[in-house]
Design an enzyme around this catalytic site. Structure first.
Site, PDB file in Angstrom:
ATOM      1  N   SER A 271      -9.545  27.350   4.668  1.00 60.59           N
ATOM      2  CA  SER A 271      -8.097  27.463   4.766  1.00 60.59           C
ATOM      3  C   SER A 271      -7.605  26.764   6.034  1.00 60.59           C
ATOM      4  CB  SER A 271      -7.670  28.934   4.713  1.00 60.59           C
ATOM      5  OG  SER A 271      -6.280  29.049   4.526  1.00 60.59           O
TER       6      SER A 271
ATOM      7  N   ASP B  56      -4.878  28.106  -6.816  1.00 58.36           N
ATOM      8  CA  ASP B  56      -4.463  28.055  -5.420  1.00 58.36           C
ATOM      9  C   ASP B  56      -3.245  27.146  -5.291  1.00 58.36           C
ATOM     10  OD1 ASP B  56      -4.192  27.806  -2.677  1.00 58.36           O
ATOM     11  OD2 ASP B  56      -6.228  27.080  -2.325  1.00 58.36           O
TER      12      ASP B  56
ATOM     13  N   HIS C  70      -6.702  31.447  -3.725  1.00 57.65           N
ATOM     14  CA  HIS C  70      -7.003  31.008  -2.370  1.00 57.65           C
ATOM     15  C   HIS C  70      -7.877  32.060  -1.683  1.00 57.65           C
ATOM     16  CE1 HIS C  70      -6.295  28.510   1.163  1.00 57.65           C
ATOM     17  NE2 HIS C  70      -6.191  29.620   1.865  1.00 57.65           N
TER      18      HIS C  70
END
Length: 341
Positions: free
Chosen positions: A183, A289, A319
């Protein structure tokens, strides 16, 4: 409780929290309230919810597959790293070295720590499954330290490793170094790679072989189809990602700045050097995502620049799945092992 089971429980708890957060964000349009944070007049954050933390396990007498310990990187900046060493390495001959993975945790640049259980457990599994030495960096968070602070820390830790006499790092093969992040950490790993490419001689004997970007956090002013399709995603809805960028980018720039949009102005010129260096870039993503189109755009850019790209995209999911779900983490570990060979 096993490490794998703990990770499932932690991931479930995180999902429950984020589902609550996204519901609040999309209904009340107050991402501060959704994330349980308060922006103070001096520009700092009061974080009312602290994710679970795990202590290191440095004692070799305990029945752990992976040892871990915390070491200071820069006392003035209060940055530090958690080093993970597979227990088996203690029995290897001195000339037997393990690959080195430098890991950058996620959290939208504003949350989490190298000590957060969510990422600690992942790094334990990463070190054990790939038989690698892992160095997980505790970098400075925004908005107290806006970007490029985290990028500066991400490069500084490479110089720190180069100059360190830590006995655990003697087990690491500096000629097989990988930068990995998830991320926001994937964003940091990418920028760290760009910066390291400009300093290859200065960071020797570290030799970077690949950047491993797990659902990297990128953005832009124009919404992508996946962002529109998943605007009310339960994990990272648009109000949340917008706020994270607003709190982390330098004051006065928008989401088309080079830190958030890697494709702006045709991408970084240093990518040409990454091509010449022969580094590989692995990108993990999934269709559930909202960031997936950003990640695909990065892959297209890298292909266009002639960089060797390994892409692994999956249908569905969310995600954070590659850290939160052990069955998906294995896909990352397997990719790492192929890079070792």
């Amino acid at each position: 409780m096993s490490v794998e089971r703990e990770r499932v429980v932690t991931a479930f708890s995180l999902c429950v929290y984020l589902m609550y957060a996204s519901t609040a964000a999309n209904s009340a349009m107050d991402p501060y309230k959704a994330l349980n944070i308060i922006l103070n007049p001096n520009g700092t954050l009061t974080r009312l919810s602290i994710p679970p933390q795990s202590p290191p396990s440095p004692d070799p007498s305990l029945p752990t597959l992976v040892l871990s310990k915390d070491v200071s990187v820069n006392k003035s900046k209060q940055t530090w790293a958690r080093i993970y060493l597979p227990r088996k390495a203690l029995d290897y001959p001195p000339n037997s070295k393990l690959p080195l993975i430098v890991f950058y945790h996620g959290g939208g640049f504003i949350f989490y720590s190298a000590a957060s259980t969510y990422f600690h457990d992942f790094c334990v599994s990463l070190a054990n499954n790939t038989q690698s030495v892992v160095v997980s960096l505790e970098y400075r968070l925004a908005p107290e330290h806006r970007l490029p602070a985290a990028y500066q820390d991400s490069l500084e830790v490479l110089h720190w490793i180069k100059n360190s006499n830590d006995p655990w790092l003697r087990h690491a093969d500096y000629s097989r170094c990988y930068l990995m992040g998830e991320s926001a950490g994937g964003n940091i790993a990418y920028i760290a790679g760009l910066r390291a490419a400009a300093e290859v001689n200065q960071i020797k004997p570290l030799q970077i072989k690949a950047l491993i970007l797990i659902q990297p956090f990128f953005g832009g002013t124009k919404r992508t189809p996946s962002e529109i399709r998943l605007a009310e995603d339960h994990t990272i809805p648009l109000p949340i990602t917008d706020l994270m960028w607003n709190l982390s980018l330098p004051v006065g720039v928008d989401r088309d700045y080079k830190y958030s949009n890697p494709t702006i102005k045709g991408g970084a010129k240093i990518l040409n050097r990454i091509k010449l260096l022969g580094w590989r870039v692995a990108v993990f993503g999934c269709e559930g995502d909202p960031l997936v189109d950003r990640e695909r755009d990065l892959v297209k850019l890298l292909h266009y620049k002639g960089v060797h790209v390994v892409r692994q995209f999956y249908q569905g999911f969310r995600h954070g799945i590659f850290v939160g779900d052990p069955t998906m983490s294995i896909k990352v570990f397997n990719l790492v092992k192929t890079l070792h060979s």
